[in-house]
Write a protein that holds these residues in place. Structure first.
Motif, PDB file in Angstrom:
ATOM      1  N   SER A   1       0.815  -1.214   0.000  1.00 39.41           N
ATOM      2  CA  SER A   1       0.000   0.000   0.000  1.00 39.41           C
ATOM      3  C   SER A   1       0.855   1.274   0.000  1.00 39.41           C
ATOM      4  CB  SER A   1      -0.946   0.007   1.196  1.00 39.41           C
ATOM      5  OG  SER A   1      -0.227   0.259   2.383  1.00 39.41           O
TER       6      SER A   1
ATOM      7  N   THR B   1      -5.935   4.612   7.765  1.00 31.78           N
ATOM      8  CA  THR B   1      -5.872   3.388   6.967  1.00 31.78           C
ATOM      9  C   THR B   1      -6.748   2.332   7.620  1.00 31.78           C
ATOM     10  OG1 THR B   1      -3.573   3.899   6.372  1.00 31.78           O
ATOM     11  CG2 THR B   1      -4.309   1.632   6.015  1.00 31.78           C
ATOM     12  N   THR B   2      -7.530   1.639   6.817  1.00 26.63           N
ATOM     13  CA  THR B   2      -8.322   0.531   7.357  1.00 26.63           C
ATOM     14  C   THR B   2      -7.709  -0.790   6.911  1.00 26.63           C
ATOM     15  OG1 THR B   2      -9.815   0.345   5.464  1.00 26.63           O
ATOM     16  CG2 THR B   2     -10.428   1.927   7.206  1.00 26.63           C
TER      17      THR B   2
ATOM     18  N   ASP C   1      -9.404  -3.181   5.732  1.00 25.32           N
ATOM     19  CA  ASP C   1     -10.051  -3.503   4.455  1.00 25.32           C
ATOM     20  C   ASP C   1      -9.304  -2.869   3.281  1.00 25.32           C
ATOM     21  OD1 ASP C   1     -12.051  -5.157   5.491  1.00 25.32           O
ATOM     22  OD2 ASP C   1     -13.405  -3.472   5.842  1.00 25.32           O
ATOM     23  N   GLN C   2      -8.792  -1.662   3.471  1.00 28.65           N
ATOM     24  CA  GLN C   2      -7.993  -1.039   2.408  1.00 28.65           C
ATOM     25  C   GLN C   2      -6.723  -1.843   2.146  1.00 28.65           C
ATOM     26  OE1 GLN C   2      -7.604   2.768   4.378  1.00 28.65           O
ATOM     27  NE2 GLN C   2      -8.873   3.786   2.817  1.00 28.65           N
TER      28      GLN C   2
ATOM     29  N   GLN D   1      -7.565  -5.105   0.209  1.00 29.57           N
ATOM     30  CA  GLN D   1      -8.327  -4.928  -1.029  1.00 29.57           C
ATOM     31  C   GLN D   1      -7.491  -5.399  -2.231  1.00 29.57           C
ATOM     32  OE1 GLN D   1      -9.650  -0.922  -1.549  1.00 29.57           O
ATOM     33  NE2 GLN D   1     -10.651  -1.337  -3.475  1.00 29.57           N
ATOM     34  N   CYS D   2      -8.084  -6.252  -3.026  1.00 25.41           N
ATOM     35  CA  CYS D   2      -7.489  -6.776  -4.263  1.00 25.41           C
ATOM     36  C   CYS D   2      -6.254  -7.656  -4.038  1.00 25.41           C
ATOM     37  CB  CYS D   2      -7.150  -5.657  -5.240  1.00 25.41           C
ATOM     38  SG  CYS D   2      -8.583  -4.691  -5.748  1.00 25.41           S
TER      39      CYS D   2
ATOM     40  N   GLU E   1      -7.648 -12.520   6.624  1.00 24.51           N
ATOM     41  CA  GLU E   1      -8.263 -11.982   7.843  1.00 24.51           C
ATOM     42  C   GLU E   1      -7.394 -12.187   9.074  1.00 24.51           C
ATOM     43  OE1 GLU E   1     -11.140 -10.206   8.048  1.00 24.51           O
ATOM     44  OE2 GLU E   1     -11.052 -10.242   5.865  1.00 24.51           O
TER      45      GLU E   1
ATOM     46  N   ARG F   1      -6.237  -9.091  10.999  1.00 23.17           N
ATOM     47  CA  ARG F   1      -7.225  -8.034  11.260  1.00 23.17           C
ATOM     48  C   ARG F   1      -7.290  -7.682  12.748  1.00 23.17           C
ATOM     49  NH1 ARG F   1     -11.386  -5.726   8.500  1.00 23.17           N
ATOM     50  NH2 ARG F   1     -11.268  -7.266   6.815  1.00 23.17           N
TER      51      ARG F   1
END
Length: 165
Positions: free
Chosen positions: A65, A106-107, A109-110, A113-114, A137, A140
């Protein structure tokens, strides 16, 4: 034996001392870890935090990211002595503050993602196997407390020692 990501919040004065005397810093880390096992403070108030075995997955996701701070390995060398799986590194208070601010926005999930689990296998992310989307997960439950830990450190003006044990 598993590999765990370890963090220790230190004041700027403690960081200066740690840079001059890494053995003192290791002793401090062990003392804080032992004391915290009994008290279990909230992440924002804790001096020690562990990502357990999720460190490598978190590092992969954060690097992917383009996270601006290496919060998994640290950025500056603290010592050449091995603290488990290599020498410790550190983040200055400014870098901790940047990391905390970025984590806050920032989450998880972000981050996932992908991401295809096969990317984790190909990159040999510890531990393996990464055989289903549900495996993403795994970290998380660590992400939010880690964010709180960094925010607490940043609000106190602390630096951070980081190592894999």
């Amino acid at each position: 034996m598993s590999m765990n990501g370890e963090y220790l919040r230190v004041t700027p004065a403690e960081l200066d001392r740690a840079l001059k005397d890494p053995e003192w810093a290791l002793d401090l880390a062990e003392e804080v870890q032992d004391a915290q096992e009994e008290s279990e403070p909230a992440p924002a108030d804790a001096r020690h935090f562990t990502t357990r075995q999720t460190w490598h997955l978190l590092g992969f996701l954060l690097q992917r990211s383009a996270f601006p701070v290496d919060i998994v390995q640290g950025e500056e060398p603290l010592a050449t002595d091995d603290w488990g799986y290599g020498p410790p590194r550190y983040l200055t208070p400014d870098r901790v503050r940047l990391a905390a601010d970025t984590l806050h926005h920032t989450t998880y999930d972000q981050l996932i993602q992908c991401v295809d689990p096969s990317e984790l296998t190909k990159a040999e992310i510890y531990p393996q196997p990464w055989d289903s989307p549900a495996s993403l997960e795994w970290a998380r439950d660590v992400f939010t407390p880690m964010t709180e830990f960094f925010r607490g450190a940043a609000s106190a003006g602390h630096a951070m020692l980081i190592w894999i044990d």
